[in-house]
Design a protein around this motif. Structure first.
Motif, PDB file in Angstrom:
ATOM      1  N   TRP A  51      39.559  -7.082 -23.330  1.00 51.47           N
ATOM      2  CA  TRP A  51      39.286  -8.503 -23.276  1.00 51.47           C
ATOM      3  C   TRP A  51      40.489  -9.250 -23.866  1.00 51.47           C
ATOM      4  O   TRP A  51      41.282  -8.696 -24.622  1.00 51.47           O
ATOM      5  N   THR A  76      35.310 -16.581 -24.300  1.00 49.40           N
ATOM      6  CA  THR A  76      36.348 -16.567 -23.272  1.00 49.40           C
ATOM      7  C   THR A  76      37.431 -17.594 -23.591  1.00 49.40           C
ATOM      8  O   THR A  76      38.633 -17.326 -23.439  1.00 49.40           O
ATOM      9  N   ALA A 109      30.011  -3.722 -22.706  1.00 51.08           N
ATOM     10  CA  ALA A 109      28.555  -3.772 -22.842  1.00 51.08           C
ATOM     11  C   ALA A 109      27.875  -2.661 -22.040  1.00 51.08           C
ATOM     12  O   ALA A 109      26.971  -1.985 -22.541  1.00 51.08           O
ATOM     13  N   VAL A 110      28.319  -2.456 -20.797  1.00 50.95           N
ATOM     14  CA  VAL A 110      27.713  -1.422 -19.957  1.00 50.95           C
ATOM     15  C   VAL A 110      27.972  -0.034 -20.534  1.00 50.95           C
ATOM     16  O   VAL A 110      27.067   0.805 -20.624  1.00 50.95           O
ATOM     17  N   LEU A 116      29.261 -16.958 -24.453  1.00 46.95           N
ATOM     18  CA  LEU A 116      30.277 -16.245 -23.686  1.00 46.95           C
ATOM     19  C   LEU A 116      31.410 -17.193 -23.286  1.00 46.95           C
ATOM     20  O   LEU A 116      32.585 -16.796 -23.261  1.00 46.95           O
ATOM     21  N   THR A 148      27.118  -5.207 -28.589  1.00 47.18           N
ATOM     22  CA  THR A 148      27.785  -6.340 -27.938  1.00 47.18           C
ATOM     23  C   THR A 148      27.491  -7.634 -28.682  1.00 47.18           C
ATOM     24  O   THR A 148      28.363  -8.511 -28.791  1.00 47.18           O
ATOM     25  N   ARG A 171      36.000 -11.611 -19.370  1.00 49.19           N
ATOM     26  CA  ARG A 171      34.584 -11.399 -19.050  1.00 49.19           C
ATOM     27  C   ARG A 171      34.349  -9.991 -18.497  1.00 49.19           C
ATOM     28  O   ARG A 171      33.344  -9.345 -18.814  1.00 49.19           O
ATOM     29  N   ILE A 172      35.292  -9.521 -17.665  1.00 47.34           N
ATOM     30  CA  ILE A 172      35.151  -8.158 -17.138  1.00 47.34           C
ATOM     31  C   ILE A 172      35.249  -7.153 -18.273  1.00 47.34           C
ATOM     32  O   ILE A 172      34.493  -6.166 -18.324  1.00 47.34           O
ATOM     33  N   GLY A 175      32.039  -7.181 -20.201  1.00 50.07           N
ATOM     34  CA  GLY A 175      30.998  -6.526 -19.407  1.00 50.07           C
ATOM     35  C   GLY A 175      31.172  -5.016 -19.399  1.00 50.07           C
ATOM     36  O   GLY A 175      30.195  -4.268 -19.514  1.00 50.07           O
ATOM     37  N   SER A 176      32.410  -4.552 -19.258  1.00 48.20           N
ATOM     38  CA  SER A 176      32.671  -3.113 -19.297  1.00 48.20           C
ATOM     39  C   SER A 176      32.259  -2.522 -20.632  1.00 48.20           C
ATOM     40  O   SER A 176      31.623  -1.460 -20.692  1.00 48.20           O
TER      41      SER A 176
END
Length: 787
Positions: free
Chosen positions: A166, A87, A180-181, A83, A222, A173-174, A177-178
């Protein structure tokens, strides 16, 4: 909607909107791209990460599996995780490229890693926006129902899945994460929505957890996209297989739900099928092609552009399932790709060959487009012919309906009087469409008066300057009573609801509204399709053409004659007893409504003499009326074997809920003891079903044909009627709502809670309470008495 639903709707949709704005910024700047390298974590804080694998067929700028990575764009990677690497790449990339320092065999070398630009980023923007906005709109329209909530969550999760953002520092990272969720949630949420859709199909309590098996899609996709948490080239294959499995399971689940659904539910599912066929089937085929030939991945990306059809059709299925003729759309959607494939194949195989053979006479630049146009025209004609044949084969009743409508046009042309035109129109339309309610109104001196009425409820008159008349005067299309109209009046809407009217068709003569055709639901339970509406409009136009042959005075005079003939069928005796000579203004007040209906009345009346039936019904109505009156209620309407009463109006009644429950108990106990005999002298025992509901209702005078009738209309009345029908399903004599049970106190102490019951015509589940006399069982439901 509940306050919690409103807060959730605003918060979640606002969060998506913020992400979407960031996403649009990335799209405009052209920064959305994939990293074609999978990286393994550094073994320790003082070691470097290494290249684990590369995307198949992608340009990795000279990187190879096993290379150690020292820096990205000058930023060190000592002790970095996958990760951290991702990034850093998005933070340091310039114009789709980033400089990477690799270590191979102890040698350091600087290489340029090109990123893989995301194809058609605007397609993702449009798709995400469509899912988010249509999901929120559907949730709002269903007022926070269980199905609407599930639909909203599934649509919003899918919207987040397509809202990539991204690469926009500091949101990488947010954004990951969004992604992935959302990717973890949208498949399980979609399947859980399918488990309770449509609402008229039975819901199975078991098996609600298995959809979460597809939550594994989130980590797999992901990992394919970012190499997190376990990057591998196998992730792409696994994600495609999971998508194929999801579509197959989703289709199988909807097929099972279609088998269990009613007429409306099946029509809703047909809309879903149209969306799936257009939106997902091309993507499914393209994904299989991409699996076989990775270089054709662009075919899959292009096919995903059609996914926009899915949210549109899903929204229509939930909120506007009767918008168009979905049966015709479904067959067209099924055969159009086949015809299109045939056209492309024929064009590829024949056009160049024929053009080459004819080049001595015609330039190929001219012949090839001409041949393509000929093939296109032939495909269009073939499509129409195939569609017509399929419609006749799959839906033969449509051909019968068209023939009946043609016969009705001939009958309208043969009418000798103006009023007969509207009378014949109402009678035959009711027969052709098998409607529960039909009322035809003609323009009179001061109101639109009914000249033909068929249905269970009182048929009121409508004012010439009322909101309904004004709305229809400006329309060339039927009015759907489920939707609001301009300046609508609550009493007129409630009157239409009490009649069971679903569609109002205007009849215009010389630009003036001359009549109304008020139509209730079909006995089959099906909705009015676009074909039905077009047919009704054509029949109304034909009636208007025939009315042109008569004068306006002729129509008014004959309307008055029909009104006099219809007067005997209006329950004026009941109205006079209730009104007692005083005028009552229409208005909203809190009432308790009680509906009672005889069980087995149809089977009892078959083969009986009229005097036998009349005597039995008279004994029943007399007994029930006496009980209701003694308990302080008012009889509003008799309807054969049914009876409607109101507590708390026209005069206020203290503890109206207790009085209604007391009356319901007495009716359920006394009616079975009535001395009723059939024609052969054998005793017959009646049972009843009783529904009681409390809430606001419009009560007061409704103007009927020749008098004012006191009525109670609105949602509370409709709920009480549906609770009465529910007594059959629950095997109880009395079913009451929560409000009545709470206010009735100890009068309802032995009523049993029946949680989460589906009330016909309502989207939300209701808790109700039921009761039967001790030692009795409700008679079983028969085919003649559908719930």
């Amino acid at each position: 909607m509940r306050a919690a639903d409103l807060v959730m709707l605003f918060a979640l949709t606002s969060l998506w909107a913020v992400c979407f704005v960031i996403h649009l910024g990335q799209v405009v700047q052209g920064k959305l791209a994939w990293i074609p390298v999978y990286v393994a974590s550094a073994d320790s804080a003082r070691s470097l990460p290494s290249v684990r694998a590369l995307w198949p067929g992608a340009d990795a700028g000279g990187l190879a599996p096993g290379d150690s990575l020292a820096s990205v764009g000058g930023a060190g990677l000592l002790g970095a995780s996958p990760l951290d690497f991702v990034t850093a790449v998005y933070a340091q990339a310039v114009q789709g490229k980033v400089t990477v320092e690799r270590v191979r065999g102890g040698e350091w070398q600087r290489v340029t890693l090109p990123l893989v630009p995301i194809e058609q980023p605007w397609r993702r923007s449009v798709t995400g926006a469509a899912f988010a906005l249509l999901g929120a709109l559907a949730f709002w329209r269903t007022r926070g129902s269980k199905l609407g909530r599930a639909f909203y969550f599934g649509m919003t999760a899918y919207a987040f899945h397509w809202t990539y953002f991204w690469g926009a520092a500091p949101f990488t990272r947010i954004g990951i994460g969004s992604f992935a969720v959302a990717t973890t949630l949208f498949m399980p949420l979609a399947l859980r929505t399918a488990l309770i859709f449509p609402e008229d199909a039975p819901h199975r309590a078991r098996g609600r957890a298995w959809p979460w098996l597809f939550a594994s899609t989130g980590p797999v996709v992901t990992s394919w996209a970012f190499g997190v948490p376990y990057g591998s080239s196998v992730s792409r294959l696994a994600s495609l297989l999971l998508q194929v499995a999801f579509i197959a399971v989703f289709l199988a689940l909807l097929t099972r739900r279609y088998r269990d659904a009613g007429a409306i539910g099946r029509r809703q599912l047909k809309w879903v099928m149209v969306g799936l066929w257009v939106g997902l089937v091309p993507a499914l085929v393209a994904s299989l092609v991409a699996l076989a030939v990775p270089s054709l991945w662009w075919v899959y990306e292009a096919a995903l552009a059609l996914s926009l059809a899915l949210p549109v059709c899903l929204f229509i299925a939930l909120a506007r399932y009767n918008l168009l003729d979905v049966d015709r759309l479904l067959t067209a959607a099924a055969i159009s790709p086949l015809v299109g494939i045939g056209l492309i194949s024929a064009g590829v195989l024949t056009v160049p060959t024929v053009a080459s053979a004819a080049q001595e006479w015609v330039d190929p630049k001219v012949s090839e487009p001409a041949l393509a146009l000929v093939l296109g025209g032939g495909a269009f004609l073939a499509l129409r012919r195939i569609d017509r044949l399929l419609q006749e084969r799959i839906y033969p009743e449509r051909r019968i309906l068209a023939l009946e409508a043609q016969q009705l046009r001939l009958e309208l042309a043969q009418c000798a009087k103006a009023a007969d035109v509207l009378l014949v129109l109402g009678q035959r339309v009711s027969e052709i469409l098998t409607l529960t309610t039909t009322a035809v109104y003609a323009r009179g001196a001061g109101e639109f008066a009914p000249v033909y009425a068929r249905g269970p409820a009182v048929t009121p008159a409508f004012a010439l300057d009322g909101s309904l008349a004004r709305a229809l005067a400006l329309r060339a299309m039927p009015l759907d009573t489920a939707l609001p109209w301009t300046g609508e009046h609550p009493v007129e809407r409630a009157a239409l609801a009490a009649m069971g009217v679903e569609l109002v068709v205007p009849v215009h003569v010389r630009g003036e509204l001359a009549g109304l055709l008020c139509l209730g639901g079909k006995r089959s339970g099906d909705v009015f399709t676009a074909t039905d509406r077009a047919l009704l409009l054509s029949l109304a136009d034909k009636a208007a053409d025939e009315l042109l042959h008569f004068g306006r005075d002729d129509l008014a005079r004959e309307t008055r004659a029909l009104v006099e003939r219809l007067r005997a069928y209006v329950p004026g005796a009941v109205a006079r007893e209730l009104v007692a000579g005083s005028e009552l203004e229409a208005g909203e007040r809190e009432v308790t409504v009680l509906f009672v209906d005889i069980r087995g009345y149809t089977s009892f009346s078959e083969g009986q003499r009229p005097e036998t039936i009349f005597g039995a019904v008279s004994a029943y109505t007399q007994a029930v009326s006496q009980i209701v009156t003694d308990c302080g209620g008012s009889v509003v309407e008799f309807n054969g074997d049914g009876l409607m009463t109101v507590f708390g109006a026209p005069r206020a009644l203290a503890e109206k809920e207790r009085a209604a429950v007391r009356a319901a108990r007495a009716i359920a106990l006394q009616v079975p003891t009535l001395a009723v005999r059939d024609a052969s002298g054998r005793p017959h025992r009646f049972h009843v079903g009783i529904g009681v509901a409390t809430g606001p209702g419009y009560v007061g005078n409704v103007r009927a044909v020749d008098r004012s009738i006191w009525v109670a209309l609105g949602n509370t009345t409709n709920l009480a009627a549906r609770l009465e029908r529910m007594t059959r399903e629950l095997g109880a004599a009395v079913v009451i709502d929560v409000a009545t049970h709470k206010a009735a106190g100890d009068e309802a102490w032995d009523f049993a809670l029946r949680p989460s019951q589906r009330v016909r015509g309502r989207s939300a589940l209701f808790d109700v309470y039921s009761w039967s006399p001790p030692g009795t069982l409700s008679p079983p439901l028969t085919e003649e008495e559908p719930a």
